[in-house]
Enzyme design. Sequence first.
Site, PDB file in Angstrom:
ATOM      1  N   ALA A  76       1.380  -1.244   0.035  1.00 30.30           N
ATOM      2  CA  ALA A  76      -0.024  -0.377  -0.097  1.00 30.30           C
ATOM      3  C   ALA A  76       0.713   0.879  -0.215  1.00 30.30           C
ATOM      4  CB  ALA A  76      -1.185  -0.136   1.188  1.00 30.30           C
ATOM      5  N   TYR A  77      -0.168   2.289  -1.111  1.00 33.62           N
ATOM      6  CA  TYR A  77       0.419   3.645   0.043  1.00 33.62           C
ATOM      7  C   TYR A  77      -0.075   4.008   0.502  1.00 33.62           C
ATOM      8  CZ  TYR A  77       2.990   8.407  -1.444  1.00 33.62           C
ATOM      9  OH  TYR A  77       3.679   9.545  -1.376  1.00 33.62           O
ATOM     10  N   TYR A 141      -6.006   9.593   0.333  1.00 30.41           N
ATOM     11  CA  TYR A 141      -6.015   7.894   1.176  1.00 30.41           C
ATOM     12  C   TYR A 141      -6.874   7.542   1.240  1.00 30.41           C
ATOM     13  CZ  TYR A 141      -3.821   4.364   4.401  1.00 30.41           C
ATOM     14  OH  TYR A 141      -3.829   2.873   5.299  1.00 30.41           O
ATOM     15  N   LYS A 145      -8.068   3.908  -0.953  1.00 27.54           N
ATOM     16  CA  LYS A 145      -8.323   2.352  -0.517  1.00 27.54           C
ATOM     17  C   LYS A 145      -9.866   1.724  -0.398  1.00 27.54           C
ATOM     18  CE  LYS A 145      -5.748   0.722   1.652  1.00 27.54           C
ATOM     19  NZ  LYS A 145      -4.835  -0.836   1.651  1.00 27.54           N
ATOM     20  N   TRP A 166      -4.184   1.963  13.253  1.00 25.77           N
ATOM     21  CA  TRP A 166      -3.750   2.462  14.118  1.00 25.77           C
ATOM     22  C   TRP A 166      -1.802   1.439  14.057  1.00 25.77           C
ATOM     23  CZ3 TRP A 166      -5.582   5.944  18.868  1.00 25.77           C
ATOM     24  CH2 TRP A 166      -5.959   7.043  18.161  1.00 25.77           C
TER      25      TRP A 166
END
Length: 320
Positions: A76-77, A141, A145, A166
């Site tokens: 993932a970025y 983001y 996603k 988190w």
Amino acid sequence: MIWVIGYKGMLGSELALQLTQANIPWKGTGEEVDITNPQALENYFNSTETASYLPSHNTENLADNGKIRWIINCAAYTAVNQSEDNAEKAHAINAAGPMNIARTARAHGAKLIHISTDYVFDGTADTPYTENSPKAPLGVYGRTKAEGENNVAKGMTQYYIIRTSWLYGFDGHNFVYTMTNLMNKDNTVKVVNDQRGSPTFCGDLASVILRFIEKADGATSFFGKNSAAPYGTYNFTDEGETTWYDFAKAIYQYGQKSGRITHDCDIQPCTTAEYPSRAARPAYSVLSKNKIEKELRIKIPSWESSLERFMKSGRFSPGK
């Protein structure tokens, strides 16, 4: 055989360790196989030259003798702020990449586990988000996603999407390591106190990922007999909720207890407005785990107990 995409990242490296410890055959790739390029994924799948990270005889445990049957996408970025200025790159990795992986998996009869995030929600709720809560991401983001989730669901049927939040672990930059380093050198640390969520230890998430595979493949593979959890989307974090400020206070407490933090530090609360960032963060991103607890029949550890276990571990290495 299990293919771990992004195996050098924080979650991927934890998965690699647990797979190896369980003597489960796996292969791992990083940037050398470009998930934004469908042909690169196809070429890798068809390759007979890539060695597994376990001796080849371990593949004899599988009925298909080493054929890739599962893909776990940890790539993932994740640079939330940078995504605002690199939307094209974020979209390629977080949205197009999962679509390409799903199509490749479907074409070869493999199943997919895809990792997603609490950032698909806007944070305006005051009760935990369920898997069916409407997605309303705040920034690039989160939007990419969310699109990645949609692309997986459209691209195949045999998938698990696991949302988490988190995240911290032994290998890679994370909040626990950052706070540990700051608390060991600064007299005062300010931490945001108006964002609520659930910290998640990578080791716990990796174990849950393997549990999905265990239940799905139990009748035919190395795990033993189980009934599969229904395909679809699941939430997973460690149990409980907190703020970043209280999370930091717990890090300080367990850090002093374990000898990881030896400096006196005053931890002070601040607001999100006092700590401006390029991208907006959800103010409330607690995820409901009722579905995953029911389907996997697991007891989720509290975020406090997992944090203490993490900080006591010999693998704990925050660097500088």
